[in-house]
Scaffold this motif. Structure first.
Motif, mmCIF file in Angstrom:
data_model
loop_
_atom_site.group_PDB
_atom_site.id
_atom_site.type_symbol
_atom_site.label_atom_id
_atom_site.label_comp_id
_atom_site.label_asym_id
_atom_site.label_seq_id
_atom_site.Cartn_x
_atom_site.Cartn_y
_atom_site.Cartn_z
ATOM 1 N N ALA A 334 0.822 -1.204 0.000
ATOM 2 C CA ALA A 334 0.000 0.000 0.000
ATOM 3 C C ALA A 334 0.855 1.252 0.000
ATOM 4 C CB ALA A 334 -0.922 -0.001 1.226
ATOM 5 N N GLY A 335 2.080 1.118 0.503
ATOM 6 C CA GLY A 335 2.953 2.284 0.537
ATOM 7 C C GLY A 335 3.598 2.578 -0.813
ATOM 8 N N LEU A 336 3.393 1.680 -1.773
ATOM 9 C CA LEU A 336 4.062 1.860 -3.060
ATOM 10 C C LEU A 336 3.195 2.627 -4.056
ATOM 11 C CD1 LEU A 336 5.529 -1.733 -3.401
ATOM 12 C CD2 LEU A 336 6.709 0.332 -2.635
ATOM 13 N N GLY A 337 2.009 3.054 -3.637
ATOM 14 C CA GLY A 337 1.147 3.796 -4.544
ATOM 15 C C GLY A 337 0.304 2.881 -5.400
ATOM 16 N N PRO A 338 -0.380 3.443 -6.372
ATOM 17 C CA PRO A 338 -1.328 2.665 -7.186
ATOM 18 C C PRO A 338 -0.729 1.391 -7.765
ATOM 19 C CG PRO A 338 -1.506 4.975 -7.678
ATOM 20 C CD PRO A 338 -0.353 4.847 -6.741
ATOM 21 N N ALA A 339 0.552 1.370 -8.003
ATOM 22 C CA ALA A 339 1.150 0.150 -8.529
ATOM 23 C C ALA A 339 1.042 -0.991 -7.545
ATOM 24 C CB ALA A 339 2.614 0.408 -8.882
ATOM 25 N N GLY A 340 1.090 -0.646 -6.247
ATOM 26 C CA GLY A 340 1.065 -1.695 -5.222
ATOM 27 C C GLY A 340 -0.308 -1.974 -4.678
ATOM 28 N N TYR A 341 -1.256 -1.041 -4.895
ATOM 29 C CA TYR A 341 -2.573 -1.212 -4.272
ATOM 30 C C TYR A 341 -3.219 -2.531 -4.651
ATOM 31 C CZ TYR A 341 -2.564 3.729 -2.939
ATOM 32 O OH TYR A 341 -2.265 4.920 -2.390
ATOM 33 N N ALA A 342 -3.186 -2.827 -5.934
ATOM 34 C CA ALA A 342 -3.883 -4.034 -6.376
ATOM 35 C C ALA A 342 -3.265 -5.264 -5.735
ATOM 36 C CB ALA A 342 -3.817 -4.135 -7.897
ATOM 37 N N PHE A 343 -1.915 -5.279 -5.647
ATOM 38 C CA PHE A 343 -1.274 -6.442 -5.025
ATOM 39 C C PHE A 343 -1.562 -6.485 -3.531
ATOM 40 C CE2 PHE A 343 1.460 -5.714 -8.794
ATOM 41 C CZ PHE A 343 1.145 -6.890 -9.449
ATOM 42 N N ALA A 344 -1.570 -5.276 -2.894
ATOM 43 C CA ALA A 344 -1.862 -5.243 -1.450
ATOM 44 C C ALA A 344 -3.263 -5.776 -1.198
ATOM 45 C CB ALA A 344 -1.737 -3.810 -0.921
ATOM 46 N N ILE A 345 -4.232 -5.262 -1.980
ATOM 47 C CA ILE A 345 -5.604 -5.727 -1.775
ATOM 48 C C ILE A 345 -5.722 -7.197 -2.163
ATOM 49 C CG2 ILE A 345 -8.006 -5.374 -2.428
ATOM 50 C CD1 ILE A 345 -6.859 -3.169 -0.711
ATOM 51 N N GLY A 346 -5.043 -7.573 -3.236
ATOM 52 C CA GLY A 346 -5.076 -8.975 -3.640
ATOM 53 C C GLY A 346 -4.521 -9.871 -2.548
ATOM 54 N N HIS A 347 -3.370 -9.454 -1.974
ATOM 55 C CA HIS A 347 -2.795 -10.261 -0.901
ATOM 56 C C HIS A 347 -3.723 -10.272 0.302
ATOM 57 C CE1 HIS A 347 0.389 -12.507 0.857
ATOM 58 N NE2 HIS A 347 0.590 -11.647 1.838
ATOM 59 N N LEU A 348 -4.375 -9.120 0.523
ATOM 60 C CA LEU A 348 -5.315 -9.036 1.640
ATOM 61 C C LEU A 348 -6.428 -10.064 1.468
ATOM 62 C CD1 LEU A 348 -6.585 -5.614 2.912
ATOM 63 C CD2 LEU A 348 -8.095 -7.567 2.841
ATOM 64 N N ILE A 349 -6.952 -10.150 0.233
ATOM 65 C CA ILE A 349 -8.074 -11.075 0.012
ATOM 66 C C ILE A 349 -7.597 -12.517 0.115
ATOM 67 C CG2 ILE A 349 -9.708 -11.885 -1.733
ATOM 68 C CD1 ILE A 349 -9.838 -8.945 -2.689
ATOM 69 N N THR A 350 -6.503 -12.841 -0.568
ATOM 70 C CA THR A 350 -6.041 -14.235 -0.504
ATOM 71 C C THR A 350 -5.596 -14.585 0.914
ATOM 72 O OG1 THR A 350 -3.856 -13.506 -1.198
ATOM 73 C CG2 THR A 350 -5.331 -14.301 -2.913
ATOM 74 N N HIS A 351 -4.952 -13.611 1.566
ATOM 75 C CA HIS A 351 -4.553 -13.857 2.960
ATOM 76 C C HIS A 351 -5.779 -14.111 3.822
ATOM 77 C CE1 HIS A 351 -3.645 -12.238 7.078
ATOM 78 N NE2 HIS A 351 -2.679 -13.118 6.961
ATOM 79 N N GLY A 352 -6.851 -13.313 3.560
ATOM 80 C CA GLY A 352 -8.090 -13.554 4.289
ATOM 81 C C GLY A 352 -8.519 -14.994 4.160
ATOM 82 N N PHE A 353 -8.348 -15.572 2.989
ATOM 83 C CA PHE A 353 -8.748 -16.971 2.801
ATOM 84 C C PHE A 353 -7.781 -17.935 3.464
ATOM 85 C CE2 PHE A 353 -11.724 -15.265 -0.142
ATOM 86 C CZ PHE A 353 -12.712 -16.221 -0.258
ATOM 87 N N PHE A 354 -6.496 -17.826 3.093
ATOM 88 C CA PHE A 354 -5.605 -18.901 3.600
ATOM 89 C C PHE A 354 -5.301 -18.748 5.071
ATOM 90 C CE2 PHE A 354 -2.365 -16.224 1.199
ATOM 91 C CZ PHE A 354 -1.641 -15.777 2.289
ATOM 92 N N LYS A 355 -5.307 -17.498 5.583
ATOM 93 C CA LYS A 355 -5.046 -17.380 7.021
ATOM 94 C C LYS A 355 -6.261 -17.828 7.821
ATOM 95 C CE LYS A 355 -1.792 -16.499 8.669
ATOM 96 N NZ LYS A 355 -1.149 -15.233 8.910
ATOM 97 N N ALA A 356 -7.459 -17.456 7.337
ATOM 98 C CA ALA A 356 -8.665 -17.962 7.999
ATOM 99 C C ALA A 356 -8.679 -19.478 7.946
ATOM 100 C CB ALA A 356 -9.904 -17.386 7.319
ATOM 101 N N ASP A 357 -8.302 -20.006 6.804
ATOM 102 C CA ASP A 357 -8.221 -21.463 6.644
ATOM 103 C C ASP A 357 -7.306 -22.064 7.701
ATOM 104 O OD1 ASP A 357 -8.201 -24.006 5.658
ATOM 105 O OD2 ASP A 357 -6.708 -23.567 4.095
ATOM 106 N N MET A 358 -6.127 -21.462 7.859
ATOM 107 C CA MET A 358 -5.182 -22.043 8.820
ATOM 108 C C MET A 358 -5.627 -21.833 10.259
ATOM 109 S SD MET A 358 -1.376 -21.709 7.353
ATOM 110 C CE MET A 358 -1.481 -20.046 6.807
ATOM 111 N N PHE A 359 -6.193 -20.657 10.534
ATOM 112 C CA PHE A 359 -6.665 -20.445 11.900
ATOM 113 C C PHE A 359 -7.776 -21.426 12.241
ATOM 114 C CE2 PHE A 359 -4.796 -16.183 12.809
ATOM 115 C CZ PHE A 359 -4.418 -16.462 14.096
ATOM 116 N N LEU A 360 -8.700 -21.582 11.281
ATOM 117 C CA LEU A 360 -9.771 -22.524 11.550
ATOM 118 C C LEU A 360 -9.208 -23.941 11.636
ATOM 119 C CD1 LEU A 360 -12.709 -21.157 9.396
ATOM 120 C CD2 LEU A 360 -12.099 -20.676 11.743
ATOM 121 N N GLY A 361 -8.180 -24.214 10.832
ATOM 122 C CA GLY A 361 -7.521 -25.522 10.932
ATOM 123 C C GLY A 361 -6.890 -25.690 12.308
#
Lengths: 635, 98, 252
Positions: A334-361
């Protein structure tokens, strides 16, 4: 570079017009469950799940309606009501960014709601748990959907409250109560920053609304923007457990595991990233000092979190360190500007899935192991919990960036963008990825491989279907979501109306230098973990580690630092104030009162009740008065 | 002669005041009060003659009327108190105190 | 000259009577002393050209108020005399100091004053005459105060009645009730009459019952107490004991 598009007022009466239902459903659920109380014990959890699912349905419908609009029309503001007359209106902003968050929150949230039915089935307070979860979902949705900073702040505080209530859900445990208090207090520091930032924002522009800010922010002076940006960053640090306000997150694992998954991994802690990305167009212009500060904080936290994660034997705390670290990646992006936003949000979404997956695991493992959290008491569980094992493995592979899984694309995107923008931070991120490979592998090996090191009364078993189904769904997301979002820049194009995008779309390289270096380091880390924890025997008691290990075990002495820097001086100040109050102010006040009391106690003895005594004083007074008159008046 | 009468008046007043202070029988105390009133009346009458003005006598007359009323009520109070407490001592009624 | 002699005589008598009133232990004597003072003052009023006040003084004060005092004294107990012990510490000392100081102050003040020759009341009285002049003042200039005093007197009379009144809480006992109570009590018959020994006053001598025992109830308890206080006890020890017993009963 392309700027975000203008926000347009929503006029067509579609689902977007009633998008407030997303917030209203879980809020209603929370209200019903809290107000009706024990009467709803039998069916309360079902209502909670239903409300969360209803919210998810609305989010999906709104998403598809938004998809049907042209790119220029994809920022729809929905005016709700006049909030503070003449000052702020309450409204929702439905745009690609907020709807992405809403889908994540309601989607993963609903899965975790369903999982909690099974996980909390033995808890007598399950109904209360669901009411808090619903409250959290409502507050979080308000946070991401509000079209102004005031609404965002209300949601911000709402999730803080829900987080406090849920960390301290088992408030009979002193550690849980203390952890809840700690989270609340540390968050106050961050909230203070956000609040002051909003004050400055208001005095400088006279508005909180995103739509008006996008016009007025350009007219602000550079130092003003920097000040607001840094204060917002402080708020983001508090909520997202970034350095230096990271200390509460590890303790927050005292809450029930679904809470850790939903609030302290998938959604709430990412609110800071949302705040930075949302404010990006106004207060974090690319290349500005505050944007650099965001990136530095992110890089520092991703390393700190990873190091902490290496030394934790508590599976949830290990995952919490990992969460810190992954959010550090997002902040870096997010600190890298618009170039990084999509990756930050993308990582946020995928992280939401796999981290929730692992926590629930992890919760599933704990569920089967009598709520044991010490990984040194696990081992060889893969045969006893096959579904949990497989889903956990998927999450693990995703987080370490195993090629073609979700985490690989998003994390690699961040790293590559970072290396492009800032060599130092980029390579630090690469090192962080290597450490991630080590500590996550350590977790896997200690939990699912090796020898049995169970407690004597442990009878591990697979969890019920209601818990494993969410795990499976989340792990499917963990496999495919990243590639879907990042390849061919789907997410970047989708988010572009909301956050802007670089002129040149990035190309995903499967064999870039940083990417290969990352893979190599991850492989080294995993191999080292295998040597230490997979092949070798894991001691049942934590060995005395080196200086570095102790450093990591103590959370990098974050608590000690806070204690000596803030708590001790504060306590001394309090003691001095108390002493001054007791001796000084109370002394004067009490002394005065005692003096008056003592004097009157003696004076009242004059009232003897004997009429003759009174008559005597009257006569003496009359005589004195006569004498005085004689002297003065010369009668 | 005026001075003589006034001195006698003052003397009687002082004696009455002393009686109020040292006697405990409520009736006697009351008598002393009457004595003080009479002393005042004497002064009024004396001043009336001294100043050639009848109003001093009028005041003395009013004093007498008021004294009569006062005696009636005061003695009734004394009788009531005596009836309930079997005592006419002013020192016995001392409950109204600190 | 005549006035001077009158004054000095009356002054000495009234001051002495006033002192006697204050220092006499018996309230009845105090009342009589006060009456003396009032009479003296009445004479002084008369001497000082205030015959109306002199008459009022005698009628109202010496006549009505003093009688009221004596009446109440009888009601409260004429023979009770004050104890000489002062219970309040320093009361007598300070009372004396204050009273003497006050007297000295007034004497000094009067002594320092320079008086004009007495104006006399001739001018004030005028041709209408003394009583008419007084009445003129009373019913014109002071008529309001006069009416107020009448209200005050009525109020005082009502107040005295209210204060002295005792509410009857039960029905007045009829002769039937008394008779019934007597027959329900210990002794339905009248009390035995006193003895009739000729050597003594028959009324303070207990009767002997037919069996020779002494009938205590035959002597009135007030008489028994008087006998004990005065030492008029019969020689017969049995009779004396009975009288003493009766007197003790009375004093309880």
């Amino acid at each position: 570079m392309e700027s975000p598009v203008e926000i347009v007022q929503h006029t067509a009466g579609g689902v977007i017009g009633v998008s407030w239902l997303m917030i209203a459903f879980p809020l209603l659920g929370a209200a019903i469950l809290l107000i009706l109380g024990r009467k709803t014990d039998r069916w309360g959890h079902l209502l909670g799940v239903a409300m969360s699912l209803a919210s998810f349905v609305v989010a999906v419908l709104a998403f598809f309606e938004l998809l049907g609009l042209s790119a220029e029309q994809r920022r729809q503001a929905v005016h709700l009501y006049e909030f503070i007359p003449g000052m702020a209106d309450m409204g929702l902003l439905i745009d690609p960014l907020s709807i992405s968050f809403a889908l994540l929150i309601t989607g993963v949230g609903s899965l975790i709601h369903i999982y909690s039915i099974g996980y909390m089935s033995h808890d007598p307070d399950r109904r209360r748990f669901f009411s808090y979860l619903n409250l959290f979902v409502a507050a979080m949705l308000l946070l991401v959907l509000a079209d102004n900073y005031l609404g965002l702040f209300i949601g911000w505080e709402g999730v803080g409250l829900a987080s406090y209530l849920l960390i301290g859900f088992w408030q009979f445990k002193p550690s849980a109560a203390v952890a809840a208090k700690k989270a609340f207090v540390v968050n106050r520091v961050g909230d203070f920053g956000l609040l002051v930032g909003m004050f400055i924002m208001w005095s400088a522009t006279g508005t909180f609304a995103f739509a008006e800010l996008s016009e007025k922010a350009g007219g602000l002076s550079q130092p003003m923007v920097t000040a607001i940006g840094l204060l917002l960053l402080l708020g983001a640090c508090g909520k997202s457990a970034q350095l230096p306000l990271q200390s509460w997150l590890l303790d927050a694992m005292e809450g029930p595991t679904p809470v850790s998954a939903l609030i302290h991994a998938a959604t709430m802690v990412t609110a800071g990233v949302y705040l930075v990305v949302r404010s990006g167009a106004f207060f974090f212009p690319e290349g500005s000092p505050q944007a650099l500060a965001v990136a530095i904080v992110g890089a520092a936290t991703l390393l700190a979190g990873a190091i902490i994660g290496c030394a934790k034997d508590d599976i949830k705390k290990g995952l919490a360190g990992s969460t810190m670290s992954q959010i550090g990646y997002m902040m870096l992006g997010a600190g890298l500007g618009p170039a990084g936003y999509a990756f930050a949000i993308g990582h946020l979404i995928t992280h939401g899935f796999f981290k929730a997956d692992m926590f629930l695991g992890a919760g599933s493992v704990m569920h089967g192991m009598n709520d044991e959290v010490d990984m040194r008491k696990y081992g060889a569980l893969r045969k006893y919990m096959p579904i949990t094992f497989v889903t956990f493995m998927v999450g693990y592979l995703a987080i370490i960036g195993f090629p073609l899984l979700s985490g690989y694309f998003t994390k690699d995107g961040i790293i590559e963008t970072a290396v492009e923008h800032n060599q130092v931070l980029g390579w630090l991120a690469v090192i962080g990825a290597g450490i991630t490979g080590f500590y996550m592998s350590r977790m896997i090996f200690m939990t699912f491989f090796g020898e049995k090191r169970w407690a004597e009364d442990a009878h591990p078993h697979e969890s019920p279907t209601v818990m494993t189904v969410p795990l499976i769904i989340l792990s499917i997301g963990s496999i495919f979501l990243g590639g879907y979002l990042i390849l061919s820049n789907r997410l970047m194009l989708w988010l572009a109306p909301a956050v802007g995008r670089p002129e040149e779309l990035p190309q995903f390289h499967f064999a870039s230098t940083p990417g290969l270096a990352t893979l190599a380091l991850v492989a080294v880390g995993a191999a080292y973990a295998w040597m230490k924890y997979g092949r070798a025997e894991v001691p049942a008691v934590q060995p005395r580690g080196s200086f570095l290990t102790t450093f990591a075990r103590r959370d990098l002495y974050g608590d000690a630092l806070n204690e000596s820097l803030f708590m001790r001086p504060g306590q001394w100040l309090t003691r001095i104030a108390v002493f001054f109050d007791n001796r000084g102010i109370d002394g004067v006040v009490n002394g005065l009162a005692a003096g008056i009391g003592g004097t009157s106690g003696r004076l009242r003895r004059i009232q003897t009740g004997f009429a003759r005594t009174y008559a005597l004083s009257i006569l003496i007074g009359a005589a004195l008065l006569t004498g005085a008159l004689l002297l003065v008046g010369n009668i | 002669m005026t001075a003589h009468y006034l001195v006698l008046s003052g003397l009687l007043f002082a004696i009455g005041a002393m009686g109020v202070l040292i006697r405990r029988n409520a009736i006697v105390v009351f008598m002393c009060v009457e004595l003080m009133l009479n002393a005042c009346n004497l002064a009024f009458v004396t001043f009336a003659r001294q100043n050639g003005n009848l109003e001093g006598q009028i005041i003395a007359f009013f004093v007498m009327v008021v004294a009569a009323a006062e005696v009636v009520v005061g003695l009734a109070i004394i009788v009531t108190i005596f009836r309930t407490r079997r005592s006419a001592s002013v020192d016995d009624a001392n409950l109204l105190k600190y | 000259m005549g006035e001077t002699i009158t004054f000095w005589v009356l002054a000495v008598v009234s001051a002495g009577a006033a002192l006697g009133m204050v220092f006499n232990r018996k309230a009845v004597y105090s009342a009589l002393m006060l009456g003396t003072v009032m009479l003296c003052l009445a004479v002084m009023y008369a001497v000082q050209d205030a015959p109306f006040l002199a008459a009022v003084q005698i009628i109202v004060y010496t006549g009505a108020v003093m009688m009221l005092f004596l009446f109440v004294l009888m009601l409260v107990g004429v023979d009770s005399s004050d104890s000489l012990v002062e219970t309040l510490k320093g009361q007598r000392f300070w009372a004396a100091i204050a009273a003497i100081g006050f007297a000295v102050l007034i004497i000094v003040a009067v002594g320092n004053a320079v008086f004009a020759p007495q104006a006399g009341l001739e001018a004030a009285v005028g041709p209408a005459g003394y009583i008419r002049s007084l009445a003129l003042l009373l019913f014109t200039k002071y008529v309001f105060a006069f009416e107020i005093t009448s209200a005050l007197l009525i109020t005082a009379a009502l107040g005295a009645m209210v204060l002295a009144h005792r509410e009857r809480l039960t029905e007045k006992a009829t002769q039937k009730d008394l008779s019934r109570a007597r027959f329900l009590g210990d002794r339905p018959s009248p009390l035995p009459g006193p003895g009739t020994y000729a050597r003594n006053n028959a009324i303070d001598m207990p009767a002997l019952l037919p069996d020779g025992s002494v009938a205590e109830d035959s002597v009135n308890r007030y008489i028994a107490r008087y006998d004990v206080e005065q030492g008029h006890l019969p020689e017969d020890p049995r009779l004396a004991e009975a009288i003493q017993h009766k007197a003790e009963e009375d004093s309880k």
